[in-house]
Design a protein around this motif. Sequence first.
Motif, PDB file in Angstrom:
ATOM      1  N   THR A 100      23.117   8.457  12.753  1.00  0.00           N
ATOM      2  CA  THR A 100      21.886   8.481  11.794  1.00  0.00           C
ATOM      3  C   THR A 100      21.610   9.942  11.260  1.00  0.00           C
ATOM      4  OG1 THR A 100      20.875   7.012  13.510  1.00  0.00           O
ATOM      5  CG2 THR A 100      19.383   8.008  11.930  1.00  0.00           C
ATOM      6  N   TYR A 101      22.094  10.929  12.274  1.00  0.00           N
ATOM      7  CA  TYR A 101      22.012  12.337  11.981  1.00  0.00           C
ATOM      8  C   TYR A 101      23.000  12.877  10.732  1.00  0.00           C
ATOM      9  CZ  TYR A 101      22.544  17.407  12.386  1.00  0.00           C
ATOM     10  OH  TYR A 101      22.826  18.974  12.092  1.00  0.00           O
ATOM     11  N   GLY A 106      23.941  13.487   4.904  1.00  0.00           N
ATOM     12  CA  GLY A 106      24.835  12.930   3.835  1.00  0.00           C
ATOM     13  C   GLY A 106      23.915  12.662   2.362  1.00  0.00           C
ATOM     14  N   ILE A 107      22.561  12.089   2.876  1.00  0.00           N
ATOM     15  CA  ILE A 107      21.859  11.747   1.814  1.00  0.00           C
ATOM     16  C   ILE A 107      20.868  12.715   1.516  1.00  0.00           C
ATOM     17  CG2 ILE A 107      20.382   9.712   0.945  1.00  0.00           C
ATOM     18  CD1 ILE A 107      21.520   7.913   3.003  1.00  0.00           C
ATOM     19  N   PHE A 108      21.173  13.883   1.193  1.00  0.00           N
ATOM     20  CA  PHE A 108      20.424  14.968   1.055  1.00  0.00           C
ATOM     21  C   PHE A 108      19.487  15.165  -0.263  1.00  0.00           C
ATOM     22  CE2 PHE A 108      24.569  15.636  -0.892  1.00  0.00           C
ATOM     23  CZ  PHE A 108      24.240  16.198  -1.975  1.00  0.00           C
ATOM     24  N   LEU A 140      15.219  10.851  11.901  1.00  0.00           N
ATOM     25  CA  LEU A 140      15.227  10.461  10.251  1.00  0.00           C
ATOM     26  C   LEU A 140      14.191  11.729   9.598  1.00  0.00           C
ATOM     27  CD1 LEU A 140      14.936   6.602   9.625  1.00  0.00           C
ATOM     28  CD2 LEU A 140      16.573   7.931   9.358  1.00  0.00           C
ATOM     29  N   ASP A 141      13.306  11.835  10.286  1.00  0.00           N
ATOM     30  CA  ASP A 141      12.358  12.731   9.626  1.00  0.00           C
ATOM     31  C   ASP A 141      12.849  14.257  10.030  1.00  0.00           C
ATOM     32  OD1 ASP A 141       9.360  13.304   8.738  1.00  0.00           O
ATOM     33  OD2 ASP A 141       9.307  14.552  10.720  1.00  0.00           O
ATOM     34  N   VAL A 198      18.449  18.467  16.683  1.00  0.00           N
ATOM     35  CA  VAL A 198      18.625  17.224  16.701  1.00  0.00           C
ATOM     36  C   VAL A 198      19.922  16.888  17.298  1.00  0.00           C
ATOM     37  CG1 VAL A 198      19.044  15.164  15.250  1.00  0.00           C
ATOM     38  CG2 VAL A 198      17.162  16.775  14.543  1.00  0.00           C
ATOM     39  N   PRO A 199      20.948  17.476  16.824  1.00  0.00           N
ATOM     40  CA  PRO A 199      22.229  17.076  17.662  1.00  0.00           C
ATOM     41  C   PRO A 199      22.184  17.620  19.033  1.00  0.00           C
ATOM     42  CG  PRO A 199      22.481  18.575  15.998  1.00  0.00           C
ATOM     43  CD  PRO A 199      21.161  18.168  15.674  1.00  0.00           C
ATOM     44  N   SER A 200      21.539  18.675  19.272  1.00  0.00           N
ATOM     45  CA  SER A 200      21.568  19.321  20.910  1.00  0.00           C
ATOM     46  C   SER A 200      20.912  18.453  21.668  1.00  0.00           C
ATOM     47  CB  SER A 200      20.620  20.490  20.881  1.00  0.00           C
ATOM     48  OG  SER A 200      21.306  21.366  19.970  1.00  0.00           O
ATOM     49  N   ILE A 201      19.812  17.672  21.081  1.00  0.00           N
ATOM     50  CA  ILE A 201      18.895  16.795  22.016  1.00  0.00           C
ATOM     51  C   ILE A 201      19.903  15.295  22.172  1.00  0.00           C
ATOM     52  CG2 ILE A 201      16.944  15.044  21.974  1.00  0.00           C
ATOM     53  CD1 ILE A 201      15.259  17.514  20.730  1.00  0.00           C
TER      54      ILE A 201
END
Length: 366
Positions: A100-101, A106-108, A140-141, A198-201
């Motif tokens: 998801t991250y 990617g959808i920047f 997402l947010d 986000v990736p850390s969590i």
Amino acid sequence: HYPLRRQRQMCIRDSILALGLGGLSGAIIVSGFNPFEGTLYYVSEKIFSQISSPSNNQVIITIAIIGGFIKLIEESGGAQAFARHMTKFVSTSVRAQFATYLCGLGIFFTDSGNSLILGPLFGPIYKKLGICKEKLAYILDSTASPVCILIPFISWGAYIMSLIESTYNDMGIAANPLSVLLSAMPFQIYSILTLIAVPSIIFLQKDFGPMAKAQKDYKPEEDIVNAEKVVLEGETSIAAIAIPLATLLGFLTFFMVYFYHSEKGLSSVNIRTSLFISYALAAASSAFYMKKKYKKSFQESLNIFVEGGKSLFFIFYILILAWTLSSVCKDLDTGPYIAGSIKSLISPAVFPMIVFLLGALISLSL
């Protein structure tokens, strides 16, 4: 997702009302507190002046082109294909969250489309893996707006550069908006830390506070859509997004390098010209792909493209009213007045922090 979009539209309308009333009240003050003369001055000397400004027109047209491109990508299924391709690697809770991250990064090119595209795709997968919907919303947010603000060649970048250019011109400062934006990138602390957090969590597999409670209380429905079915449904190829993005990045790089070497630097017009042509060519490549893959006529693609530009009308109103408010404040000498009033009370060292807090307060109030 309809309530989310509705809430966003209401916030935008509130912003338009606030900017409009702010500029009008300033114009009335400039006109000696005469509401009639102030209204005439506001419309004829300020709003129309901002609309007729060549640089402002360039910004609005460029953003409209970008909006059309985004709509074509969404309609072609390119973003969904990218996300669906990423879900092939999903087999665990950590992988689902990290996918998801990565999809969010990617959808920047669109912040609102990020949630609308990825939410329905990953929702069933999260249910199957027992991950609460609050975690999906958080990821997402936290990869929508933060990643958009760090990329200067999408609509957000064009919008921010226009505000920089307008403000600097009003202040008599000669500076390249792109250079200013790039130099400010290392100080985008919120965006950078959010994208790191986000990736850390995700990999720590540790939830905190209300998120931990939400996950603990979450009870997945027993009758849920099978994740594998979600992954495999649809025939959209990842080429639907790969071809237009490759076209965009290729031509954007070419024109930026061309202007930089031919004119010994990048002016605002050079940047907007590069964006305009590159996005137009990328949109054309998407239309060609849709004609070949789905037999969509160029007229249908053109209609989609125009719809994408029309969807940003609220942004155009905000831009025009923001430029107008800035011009009215210049007539009122608002900046020098505030500076003179607070210079003996506030240290320049803490002024950026005050601006940040005011910005945070305003964002919460919208």
